[in-house]
Design a protein around this motif. Structure first.
Motif, PDB file in Angstrom:
ATOM      1  N   ASP A  62     110.605 -15.298 -35.291  1.00 56.53           N
ATOM      2  CA  ASP A  62     109.315 -15.968 -35.729  1.00 56.53           C
ATOM      3  C   ASP A  62     108.097 -14.786 -35.577  1.00 56.53           C
ATOM      4  OD1 ASP A  62     107.145 -17.605 -36.077  1.00 56.53           O
ATOM      5  OD2 ASP A  62     107.456 -18.940 -34.246  1.00 56.53           O
ATOM      6  N   PRO A  63     107.519 -14.735 -36.654  1.00 59.70           N
ATOM      7  CA  PRO A  63     106.540 -13.453 -36.555  1.00 59.70           C
ATOM      8  C   PRO A  63     105.346 -13.994 -35.708  1.00 59.70           C
ATOM      9  CG  PRO A  63     106.385 -14.536 -38.829  1.00 59.70           C
ATOM     10  CD  PRO A  63     107.850 -14.898 -37.972  1.00 59.70           C
ATOM     11  N   ASN A  64     105.091 -15.221 -35.461  1.00 58.12           N
ATOM     12  CA  ASN A  64     103.791 -15.839 -34.624  1.00 58.12           C
ATOM     13  C   ASN A  64     104.095 -15.641 -33.139  1.00 58.12           C
ATOM     14  OD1 ASN A  64     102.381 -16.462 -36.622  1.00 58.12           O
ATOM     15  ND2 ASN A  64     103.611 -18.490 -36.886  1.00 58.12           N
ATOM     16  N   GLN A 168      98.682 -13.998 -51.431  1.00 60.13           N
ATOM     17  CA  GLN A 168      99.957 -14.232 -50.337  1.00 60.13           C
ATOM     18  C   GLN A 168      99.867 -12.555 -49.967  1.00 60.13           C
ATOM     19  OE1 GLN A 168     101.343 -16.050 -48.342  1.00 60.13           O
ATOM     20  NE2 GLN A 168     100.221 -17.676 -49.436  1.00 60.13           N
ATOM     21  N   ILE A 169      99.681 -11.620 -50.921  1.00 61.57           N
ATOM     22  CA  ILE A 169      99.746 -10.189 -50.297  1.00 61.57           C
ATOM     23  C   ILE A 169      98.619  -9.790 -49.673  1.00 61.57           C
ATOM     24  CG2 ILE A 169      99.414  -7.799 -51.330  1.00 61.57           C
ATOM     25  CD1 ILE A 169     100.875  -8.849 -53.808  1.00 61.57           C
ATOM     26  N   LYS A 170      97.581 -10.493 -49.788  1.00 64.03           N
ATOM     27  CA  LYS A 170      96.301 -10.556 -48.879  1.00 64.03           C
ATOM     28  C   LYS A 170      96.587 -10.929 -47.382  1.00 64.03           C
ATOM     29  CE  LYS A 170      92.232 -11.008 -50.833  1.00 64.03           C
ATOM     30  NZ  LYS A 170      91.125 -11.532 -51.559  1.00 64.03           N
ATOM     31  N   GLU A 171      97.143 -12.178 -47.717  1.00 70.78           N
ATOM     32  CA  GLU A 171      97.506 -12.754 -46.418  1.00 70.78           C
ATOM     33  C   GLU A 171      98.559 -11.979 -45.576  1.00 70.78           C
ATOM     34  OE1 GLU A 171      96.549 -15.605 -44.957  1.00 70.78           O
ATOM     35  OE2 GLU A 171      94.967 -15.634 -46.556  1.00 70.78           O
ATOM     36  N   PHE A 172      99.378 -11.359 -46.238  1.00 68.37           N
ATOM     37  CA  PHE A 172     100.334 -10.487 -45.447  1.00 68.37           C
ATOM     38  C   PHE A 172      99.527  -9.187 -44.832  1.00 68.37           C
ATOM     39  CE2 PHE A 172     102.906  -6.603 -45.510  1.00 68.37           C
ATOM     40  CZ  PHE A 172     104.174  -7.177 -44.701  1.00 68.37           C
ATOM     41  N   ILE A 173      98.647  -8.738 -45.621  1.00 66.46           N
ATOM     42  CA  ILE A 173      97.656  -7.491 -45.092  1.00 66.46           C
ATOM     43  C   ILE A 173      97.056  -8.047 -43.909  1.00 66.46           C
ATOM     44  CG2 ILE A 173      95.806  -6.150 -45.369  1.00 66.46           C
ATOM     45  CD1 ILE A 173      96.817  -6.047 -48.463  1.00 66.46           C
ATOM     46  N   TYR A 174      96.370  -9.224 -43.900  1.00 63.48           N
ATOM     47  CA  TYR A 174      95.602  -9.874 -42.598  1.00 63.48           C
ATOM     48  C   TYR A 174      96.639  -9.781 -41.490  1.00 63.48           C
ATOM     49  CZ  TYR A 174      91.384 -11.202 -44.965  1.00 63.48           C
ATOM     50  OH  TYR A 174      90.241 -11.144 -45.645  1.00 63.48           O
ATOM     51  N   ALA A 175      98.009 -10.287 -41.715  1.00 59.43           N
ATOM     52  CA  ALA A 175      98.896 -10.644 -40.914  1.00 59.43           C
ATOM     53  C   ALA A 175      99.250  -9.242 -39.873  1.00 59.43           C
ATOM     54  CB  ALA A 175     100.331 -11.451 -41.003  1.00 59.43           C
ATOM     55  N   LEU A 177      97.321  -6.766 -39.958  1.00 63.44           N
ATOM     56  CA  LEU A 177      96.171  -6.170 -39.217  1.00 63.44           C
ATOM     57  C   LEU A 177      96.072  -6.826 -37.716  1.00 63.44           C
ATOM     58  CD1 LEU A 177      93.404  -4.725 -39.319  1.00 63.44           C
ATOM     59  CD2 LEU A 177      92.543  -6.759 -40.024  1.00 63.44           C
ATOM     60  N   LYS A 178      96.609  -8.074 -37.794  1.00 67.22           N
ATOM     61  CA  LYS A 178      96.442  -8.876 -36.302  1.00 67.22           C
ATOM     62  C   LYS A 178      97.341  -8.138 -35.197  1.00 67.22           C
ATOM     63  CE  LYS A 178      95.842 -13.607 -38.022  1.00 67.22           C
ATOM     64  NZ  LYS A 178      96.499 -14.805 -38.187  1.00 67.22           N
ATOM     65  N   PHE A 179      98.495  -7.509 -35.671  1.00 73.61           N
ATOM     66  CA  PHE A 179      99.064  -6.964 -34.769  1.00 73.61           C
ATOM     67  C   PHE A 179      98.438  -5.376 -34.201  1.00 73.61           C
ATOM     68  CE2 PHE A 179     102.722  -4.562 -32.830  1.00 73.61           C
ATOM     69  CZ  PHE A 179     103.339  -5.408 -32.125  1.00 73.61           C
ATOM     70  N   SER A 180      97.749  -4.819 -34.814  1.00 78.07           N
ATOM     71  CA  SER A 180      97.025  -3.745 -34.564  1.00 78.07           C
ATOM     72  C   SER A 180      95.988  -3.871 -33.580  1.00 78.07           C
ATOM     73  CB  SER A 180      96.537  -2.836 -35.835  1.00 78.07           C
ATOM     74  OG  SER A 180      95.579  -3.711 -36.427  1.00 78.07           O
ATOM     75  N   GLU A 181      95.397  -5.010 -33.352  1.00 75.73           N
ATOM     76  CA  GLU A 181      94.193  -5.304 -32.539  1.00 75.73           C
ATOM     77  C   GLU A 181      94.682  -4.742 -31.016  1.00 75.73           C
ATOM     78  OE1 GLU A 181      93.427  -9.136 -33.451  1.00 75.73           O
ATOM     79  OE2 GLU A 181      92.340  -9.068 -35.267  1.00 75.73           O
ATOM     80  N   ASP A 182      93.612  -4.397 -30.348  1.00 72.04           N
ATOM     81  CA  ASP A 182      93.924  -3.865 -28.866  1.00 72.04           C
ATOM     82  C   ASP A 182      94.815  -3.146 -28.685  1.00 72.04           C
ATOM     83  OD1 ASP A 182      91.868  -5.886 -28.422  1.00 72.04           O
ATOM     84  OD2 ASP A 182      93.275  -7.411 -28.663  1.00 72.04           O
TER      85      ASP A 182
END
Length: 341
Positions: A62-64, A168-175, A177-182
């Motif tokens: 689960d990616p979340n 959905q490609i844009k949503e994937f890009i956002y996802a 980006l979330k991992f790179s935070e902090d």
């Protein structure tokens, strides 16, 4: 531990609690512990913690959950760093988990793309009002002056899967980006990570989804032609995806070593596959037509009257070529010429 976040949270809390107590003893007592003793304990604990995280996190699908785990590890590392413990190895391990996170995202988006393509009607999007028109162009970067001038009702050239896939490609890009935070990464590193993951999405996940649709046994000429039109518009939208990533990371595409998106290749390959499928389907239909036709090849002179067989064949070819009228003019001419050959 890999099934819920609570297992990881309890694990980290126990480790943090132990070393916070040891650090307090070090600074408030004399002779009970020394720095060398605590550093040795931390080195041993760190290696075991990293080994345990590698083992258990590898089972996460689960990616979340992977993203939540990453946030916990960052909190764990930042807390212990405040007490003077070296945590660089934890951040190095997070880069490994990032690759795993990307894989779980790709699997998730494979299902998303499959659902979009399976549910599409492969017909141009009809709009009956200005509000509907603006809604579509708000979801997908499309501009056609001639279409804008036409009265309602009117149709976009592409079907629903174009704006859905694009978003959905844009949503994937956002996802991504979330991992790179902090993670204390530079803008260039974040940009490179997002572009590489997006390229995998385009060249592997989306490409496979499109190829699977094109190779279906029951797919018709109308659907194949619509796929050609759709992929043409998606190919044109790749420059907007480049701009989208640039706006997020503030790294210009002209920067040295910047990875380019390979979306144009993906959509061109899909379009060529659809063309080949059209040629194959048409040849099969014409062969079947010839086999089923009850035509007397040795008949005498019929004067100016065409045989029923030829009339039927011409009608069949006319109805077939009518399918190609939705293609762009230059593209339609090229395809028809190839088919005649």
């Amino acid at each position: 531990m890999h099934e819920t976040l609570d297992g990881y949270r309890k694990y980290f809390n126990q480790i943090v609690g132990f070393f916070v107590v040891e650090d307090h003893i070090l600074h408030t007592t004399q002779g009970l512990v020394n720095r060398a003793y605590i550093d040795e304990l931390w080195e041993m604990a760190l290696s075991k913690t990293i080994a345990a995280l590698r083992t258990h996190s590898s089972y996460c699908s689960d990616p979340n959950l992977v993203l939540d785990l990453k946030n916990l590890i960052v909190l764990f590392a930042d807390t212990l760093q405040v007490y003077g413990f070296p945590v660089n190895q934890l951040f190095d391990m997070l880069l490994e988990i990032r690759d795993q996170y990307s894989e779980t995202l790709l699997k998730k988006w494979a299902g998303i793309f499959r659902n979009i393509l399976d549910s599409d009607n492969y017909s141009p999007i009809p709009v009956t009002s200005e509000e509907m028109y603006k809604k579509v162009v708000g979801q997908f970067p499309f501009q056609d002056i001639e279409l804008e001038k036409q009265p309602f009702p009117k149709k976009f050239p592409f079907s629903e899967f174009v704006p859905k896939v694009y978003n959905q490609i844009k949503e994937f890009i956002y996802a991504c980006l979330k991992f790179s935070e902090d993670l204390h990464l530079s803008s260039t590193e974040i940009d490179d990570m997002i572009r590489k993951s997006t390229n995998l999405l385009l060249t592997r996940t989306l490409s496979n989804s499109l190829q699977n649709v094109i190779k279906r046994k029951n797919i018709g000429l109308t659907e194949l032609v619509q796929i050609i039109i759709n992929t043409t518009h998606l190919e044109k939208s790749c420059k907007y995806l480049e701009e989208f990533i640039t706006n997020i990371t503030n790294v210009l595409p002209e920067t040295v070593h910047t990875t380019k998106l390979y979306g144009t290749t993906t959509f061109k390959d899909a379009r060529h596959a659809a063309e080949e499928e059209i040629y194959t389907n048409l040849n099969q239909k014409i062969d079947q037509f010839l086999q089923l036709a009850d035509y007397d090849w040795m008949t005498g002179d019929l004067g100016n009257k065409a045989s029923d067989y030829l009339v039927d064949l011409i009608a069949f070819l006319r109805s077939t070529f009518a399918v190609f009228t939705h293609l762009p003019t230059s593209y339609s001419k090229t395809l028809k010429q190839d088919l005649r050959c």
